[in-house]
Structure formats: C-alpha cells, structure tokens
Scaffold this motif. Structure first.
Motif, PDB file in Angstrom:
ATOM      1  N   VAL A 143       0.853  -1.195   0.000  1.00 22.68           N
ATOM      2  CA  VAL A 143       0.000   0.000   0.000  1.00 22.68           C
ATOM      3  C   VAL A 143       0.887   1.242   0.000  1.00 22.68           C
ATOM      4  CG1 VAL A 143      -1.700   1.332   1.318  1.00 22.68           C
ATOM      5  CG2 VAL A 143      -1.889  -1.167   1.187  1.00 22.68           C
ATOM      6  N   ILE A 144       0.539   2.221  -0.830  1.00 23.15           N
ATOM      7  CA  ILE A 144       1.227   3.522  -0.839  1.00 23.15           C
ATOM      8  C   ILE A 144       0.212   4.573  -0.415  1.00 23.15           C
ATOM      9  CG2 ILE A 144       2.439   5.233  -2.236  1.00 23.15           C
ATOM     10  CD1 ILE A 144       3.282   2.980  -4.104  1.00 23.15           C
ATOM     11  N   GLU A 180      -1.131   8.535   1.049  1.00 22.20           N
ATOM     12  CA  GLU A 180      -1.219   9.866   0.434  1.00 22.20           C
ATOM     13  C   GLU A 180       0.076  10.666   0.528  1.00 22.20           C
ATOM     14  OE1 GLU A 180      -5.339   8.828   2.145  1.00 22.20           O
ATOM     15  OE2 GLU A 180      -3.213   8.607   2.704  1.00 22.20           O
ATOM     16  N   THR A 181       1.004  10.235   1.364  1.00 16.70           N
ATOM     17  CA  THR A 181       2.298  10.911   1.477  1.00 16.70           C
ATOM     18  C   THR A 181       3.396  10.196   0.686  1.00 16.70           C
ATOM     19  OG1 THR A 181       3.056   9.706   3.449  1.00 16.70           O
ATOM     20  CG2 THR A 181       1.645  11.651   3.798  1.00 16.70           C
ATOM     21  N   GLY A 182       3.061   9.032   0.121  1.00 17.77           N
ATOM     22  CA  GLY A 182       4.049   8.255  -0.624  1.00 17.77           C
ATOM     23  C   GLY A 182       4.730   7.183   0.197  1.00 17.77           C
ATOM     24  N   LYS A 183       4.298   6.995   1.447  1.00 13.56           N
ATOM     25  CA  LYS A 183       4.901   5.986   2.316  1.00 13.56           C
ATOM     26  C   LYS A 183       4.299   4.619   2.037  1.00 13.56           C
ATOM     27  CE  LYS A 183       5.824   4.886   7.171  1.00 13.56           C
ATOM     28  NZ  LYS A 183       5.612   5.311   8.589  1.00 13.56           N
ATOM     29  N   GLY A 184       5.181   3.590   1.953  1.00 13.65           N
ATOM     30  CA  GLY A 184       4.724   2.237   1.699  1.00 13.65           C
ATOM     31  C   GLY A 184       4.508   1.447   2.977  1.00 13.65           C
ATOM     32  N   SER A 185       3.595   0.464   2.926  1.00 11.74           N
ATOM     33  CA  SER A 185       3.327  -0.397   4.075  1.00 11.74           C
ATOM     34  C   SER A 185       2.650  -1.682   3.602  1.00 11.74           C
ATOM     35  CB  SER A 185       2.426   0.319   5.098  1.00 11.74           C
ATOM     36  OG  SER A 185       1.151   0.581   4.540  1.00 11.74           O
ATOM     37  N   LYS A 186       2.493  -2.636   4.508  1.00  8.63           N
ATOM     38  CA  LYS A 186       1.779  -3.892   4.261  1.00  8.63           C
ATOM     39  C   LYS A 186       2.342  -4.645   3.051  1.00  8.63           C
ATOM     40  CE  LYS A 186      -2.484  -2.123   6.339  1.00  8.63           C
ATOM     41  NZ  LYS A 186      -3.945  -1.865   6.166  1.00  8.63           N
ATOM     42  N   TYR A 187       3.653  -4.837   3.053  1.00  7.14           N
ATOM     43  CA  TYR A 187       4.322  -5.538   1.955  1.00  7.14           C
ATOM     44  C   TYR A 187       4.088  -7.046   2.063  1.00  7.14           C
ATOM     45  CZ  TYR A 187       6.976  -1.158   1.609  1.00  7.14           C
ATOM     46  OH  TYR A 187       7.346   0.152   1.491  1.00  7.14           O
ATOM     47  N   LEU A 211       6.337   9.072  -4.909  1.00  6.49           N
ATOM     48  CA  LEU A 211       5.437  10.200  -5.131  1.00  6.49           C
ATOM     49  C   LEU A 211       4.037   9.596  -5.158  1.00  6.49           C
ATOM     50  CD1 LEU A 211       7.370  12.073  -7.968  1.00  6.49           C
ATOM     51  CD2 LEU A 211       7.315  12.618  -5.530  1.00  6.49           C
ATOM     52  N   PRO A 212       3.117  10.096  -4.336  1.00  8.98           N
ATOM     53  CA  PRO A 212       1.820   9.429  -4.196  1.00  8.98           C
ATOM     54  C   PRO A 212       0.986   9.478  -5.473  1.00  8.98           C
ATOM     55  CG  PRO A 212       1.796  11.566  -3.110  1.00  8.98           C
ATOM     56  CD  PRO A 212       3.219  11.309  -3.505  1.00  8.98           C
ATOM     57  N   ALA A 213       0.045   8.556  -5.557  1.00 13.93           N
ATOM     58  CA  ALA A 213      -0.899   8.547  -6.670  1.00 13.93           C
ATOM     59  C   ALA A 213      -1.804   9.774  -6.581  1.00 13.93           C
ATOM     60  CB  ALA A 213      -1.729   7.270  -6.632  1.00 13.93           C
ATOM     61  N   ILE A 214      -2.221  10.270  -7.740  1.00 15.14           N
ATOM     62  CA  ILE A 214      -3.107  11.437  -7.799  1.00 15.14           C
ATOM     63  C   ILE A 214      -4.394  11.060  -8.532  1.00 15.14           C
ATOM     64  CG2 ILE A 214      -3.396  13.806  -8.622  1.00 15.14           C
ATOM     65  CD1 ILE A 214      -1.319  13.600  -6.442  1.00 15.14           C
ATOM     66  N   ARG A 215      -5.527  11.410  -7.934  1.00 17.31           N
ATOM     67  CA  ARG A 215      -6.845  11.231  -8.566  1.00 17.31           C
ATOM     68  C   ARG A 215      -7.652  12.501  -8.363  1.00 17.31           C
ATOM     69  NH1 ARG A 215     -11.989   9.510  -6.768  1.00 17.31           N
ATOM     70  NH2 ARG A 215     -13.236   8.507  -8.411  1.00 17.31           N
ATOM     71  N   ASP A 216      -8.133  13.055  -9.470  1.00 16.95           N
ATOM     72  CA  ASP A 216      -8.913  14.301  -9.428  1.00 16.95           C
ATOM     73  C   ASP A 216      -8.171  15.409  -8.682  1.00 16.95           C
ATOM     74  OD1 ASP A 216     -10.950  13.022 -10.810  1.00 16.95           O
ATOM     75  OD2 ASP A 216     -12.009  12.428  -8.977  1.00 16.95           O
ATOM     76  N   PRO A 226      -3.949  13.651  -3.758  1.00 22.33           N
ATOM     77  CA  PRO A 226      -3.252  12.384  -3.494  1.00 22.33           C
ATOM     78  C   PRO A 226      -4.200  11.370  -2.861  1.00 22.33           C
ATOM     79  CG  PRO A 226      -2.596  14.056  -1.905  1.00 22.33           C
ATOM     80  CD  PRO A 226      -3.432  14.762  -2.924  1.00 22.33           C
ATOM     81  N   VAL A 227      -4.048  10.118  -3.243  1.00 20.27           N
ATOM     82  CA  VAL A 227      -4.903   9.056  -2.715  1.00 20.27           C
ATOM     83  C   VAL A 227      -4.055   7.853  -2.316  1.00 20.27           C
ATOM     84  CG1 VAL A 227      -6.996   9.699  -3.981  1.00 20.27           C
ATOM     85  CG2 VAL A 227      -5.301   8.208  -5.071  1.00 20.27           C
ATOM     86  N   LYS A 228      -4.620   7.031  -1.415  1.00 23.63           N
ATOM     87  CA  LYS A 228      -3.968   5.794  -0.990  1.00 23.63           C
ATOM     88  C   LYS A 228      -4.357   4.681  -1.954  1.00 23.63           C
ATOM     89  CE  LYS A 228      -4.081   4.778   3.416  1.00 23.63           C
ATOM     90  NZ  LYS A 228      -4.560   4.279   4.746  1.00 23.63           N
ATOM     91  N   VAL A 229      -3.347   3.954  -2.442  1.00 24.79           N
ATOM     92  CA  VAL A 229      -3.622   2.910  -3.424  1.00 24.79           C
ATOM     93  C   VAL A 229      -2.861   1.632  -3.089  1.00 24.79           C
ATOM     94  CG1 VAL A 229      -4.049   4.569  -5.285  1.00 24.79           C
ATOM     95  CG2 VAL A 229      -1.737   3.612  -4.972  1.00 24.79           C
ATOM     96  N   VAL A 230      -3.331   0.538  -3.669  1.00 25.97           N
ATOM     97  CA  VAL A 230      -2.605  -0.722  -3.633  1.00 25.97           C
ATOM     98  C   VAL A 230      -1.768  -0.807  -4.901  1.00 25.97           C
ATOM     99  CG1 VAL A 230      -2.801  -3.230  -3.658  1.00 25.97           C
ATOM    100  CG2 VAL A 230      -4.377  -1.867  -2.273  1.00 25.97           C
ATOM    101  N   HIS A 231      -0.488  -1.131  -4.738  1.00 23.95           N
ATOM    102  CA  HIS A 231       0.421  -1.175  -5.884  1.00 23.95           C
ATOM    103  C   HIS A 231       1.129  -2.529  -5.918  1.00 23.95           C
ATOM    104  CE1 HIS A 231       2.572   0.463  -9.189  1.00 23.95           C
ATOM    105  NE2 HIS A 231       3.721   0.648  -8.577  1.00 23.95           N
ATOM    106  N   VAL A 232       1.453  -2.984  -7.123  1.00 24.87           N
ATOM    107  CA  VAL A 232       2.156  -4.254  -7.298  1.00 24.87           C
ATOM    108  C   VAL A 232       3.404  -4.014  -8.134  1.00 24.87           C
ATOM    109  CG1 VAL A 232       2.055  -6.598  -8.229  1.00 24.87           C
ATOM    110  CG2 VAL A 232       0.023  -5.592  -7.153  1.00 24.87           C
TER     111      VAL A 232
END
Length: 249
Positions: free
Chosen positions: A186-187, A189-196, A221-226, A229-235
């Motif tokens: 998970v990344i 809204e600040t760009g910090k990763g967790s839950k690897y 750099l965090p994901a941007i929507r509209d 910044p938003v929290k997203v799941v990334h692979v």
C-alpha cells in the motif's frame, strides 16, 4: 549467489587548481560472469581519504558514469550512460546533494521523468502506455478506478534497476533458476509504503529478497486522482534472471 572477483589498484598523480591530486584506478573483475567494472577517481595527495576531482566508471570498457568530487562530496554535473553511450540520467550536485532539475531517460532515449530537487517538484513524467485500474483506499470505502497520475519513484525505472543491483551486490543467494516475484503493498497519500507481501508464495530466498528490494525503494510520489493524493494498492514485479537485471516497469 557467489561472485568471485579480482581487485587491482593503479595510482598516478597530477595537479589541479593548485592542489596536487593522485589518480586511483580500481578494477573489479567478476570471474564467473566476465564482468569488468573499473573506477577512476582522484584524491588529495596530502590526504588520500578525500576524494577530489574527476570521476569515471566503466563497465567492460564502456563509460557508464561520469562526474566530479569536491572535498569528498559529489559536485557539479553528473551523468549516467547506457550501453550505447546514450544518457540515461543527468543532473547536478552541490556539496553531495542533488540540486536543480534532474532528467531521467528510458533505454529508448525518451524522457521518462524530470524532477526539481531544489523545489521538490515533479516537472514531467512519461504517461503509462495503457491506463491501469488501481485499488483505491479511502476512509469510507475501497474502490477501483483509473488515476491521473500513478504512484511514481523519483528516477523511475533507473532507480528500480539500481536498487536491484545494489541489493544483489550485498546478498549471497542462489538465483540460478530465476523467476518473478510480485510484491503487493500500500502507498499512502504521502508516498509511504506499508503492508508488503508477496502475491503468491514461492521460493523463500527469492520472496524474502524481493520484499527487501521493494522496501528499500523508499518513499514514492503518491498517486493522484482528481487533483488530490490518494492511498492505493500497488504491485511491483521483481525479476530474477540468473543475476541479470531486467526492466520490470
């Protein structure tokens, strides 16, 4: 993964800007792969712990990095080059810190990113070829949608490959059979990763190494929507190919 290497030093001296410098050449030869890494740098003759002057790094006699040191810190313009002499990274240092606008290019020579380290501002990024759907996590719900900007590493694919190489150089694991490990995390809204975690359990050595690599990628750099910044799941796929480093983005 065992690497056998031979290291050699060649010394010479000359004077720059009133200071006498000594040139040092370091050769690292990996006998099992035939890879030859050579570094040329300079130190003060009166204090050989201080790097000062031009620096060059070659791989199998092909220049891959060039810059300057000043009082033990990177200074002025630095470039990194690909196998055909094409620039893949270009930017400036002052007292060991990145300053101003840095440019990162793809292996095809296209501009991938432009980032201003003085203003901490992303100026340009190369859009994804195909719009991806991401899992977006908010306080109220989790849903799936496209993004106006995906989560990004500063330096893009170059940063990813460099982290791969750095990790492999400091680990001793058997990767002769290779494979790809997909790391989900998970990344915020600040760009910090967790839950690897790895999506599918496989060889424990590869899984553990892949998790370590992704954690060491650092903040994104965090994901941007509209516009927000938003929290997203990334692979991220980590490719193990007999100690070869393969583009995965």
């Amino acid at each position: 993964m065992k690497r056998i290497l031979i290291a050699g030093l060649v010394l010479s001296a000359f004077t720059v800007a009133g200071q006498e410098l000594k040139k040092i050449t370091v050769n690292l030869k990996f006998l099992n792969s035939g890879l030859l890494i050579k570094e040329d740098y300079h130190v003060l003759k009166d204090d050989q712990k201080i790097w000062h002057g031009p620096y060059e790094k070659t791989k199998n006699n092909i220049l891959i990095e060039q810059g300057q040191y000043k009082d033990n810190k990177k200074d002025s313009t630095w470039i990194k080059l690909g196998g055909y002499g094409d620039i893949v990274v270009k930017g400036n240092y002052a007292q060991g810190k990145k300053i101003g606008v840095w440019q990162y290019f793809t292996k095809e020579g296209e501009l991938e990113q432009e980032y201003d380290f003085t203003k901490n501002e992303l100026l340009y990024f190369k859009p994804e070829k195909t719009k991806k759907i991401y899992q977006i996590i908010s306080d109220k719900e989790t849903f799936y949608d496209s993004l106006s900007r995906p989560p990004l590493l500063i330096g893009g694919n170059h940063t990813y490959l460099q982290k791969l190489e750095d990790t492999f150089c400091n680990l001793h694991i058997n990767t002769n059979y290779g494979g790809t490990v997909f790391v989900r995390f998970v990344i915020d809204e600040t760009g910090k990763g967790s839950k690897y975690k790895t999506i599918k359990k496989g060889d424990s050595n590869l899984d553990d190494t892949a998790l370590r690599i992704v954690r060491q990628l650092g903040n994104w750099l965090p994901a941007i929507r509209d516009g927000k910044p938003v929290k997203v799941v990334h692979v991220v796929p980590i490719v193990f190919d007999n100690i070869s480093f393969v583009d995965a983005f």
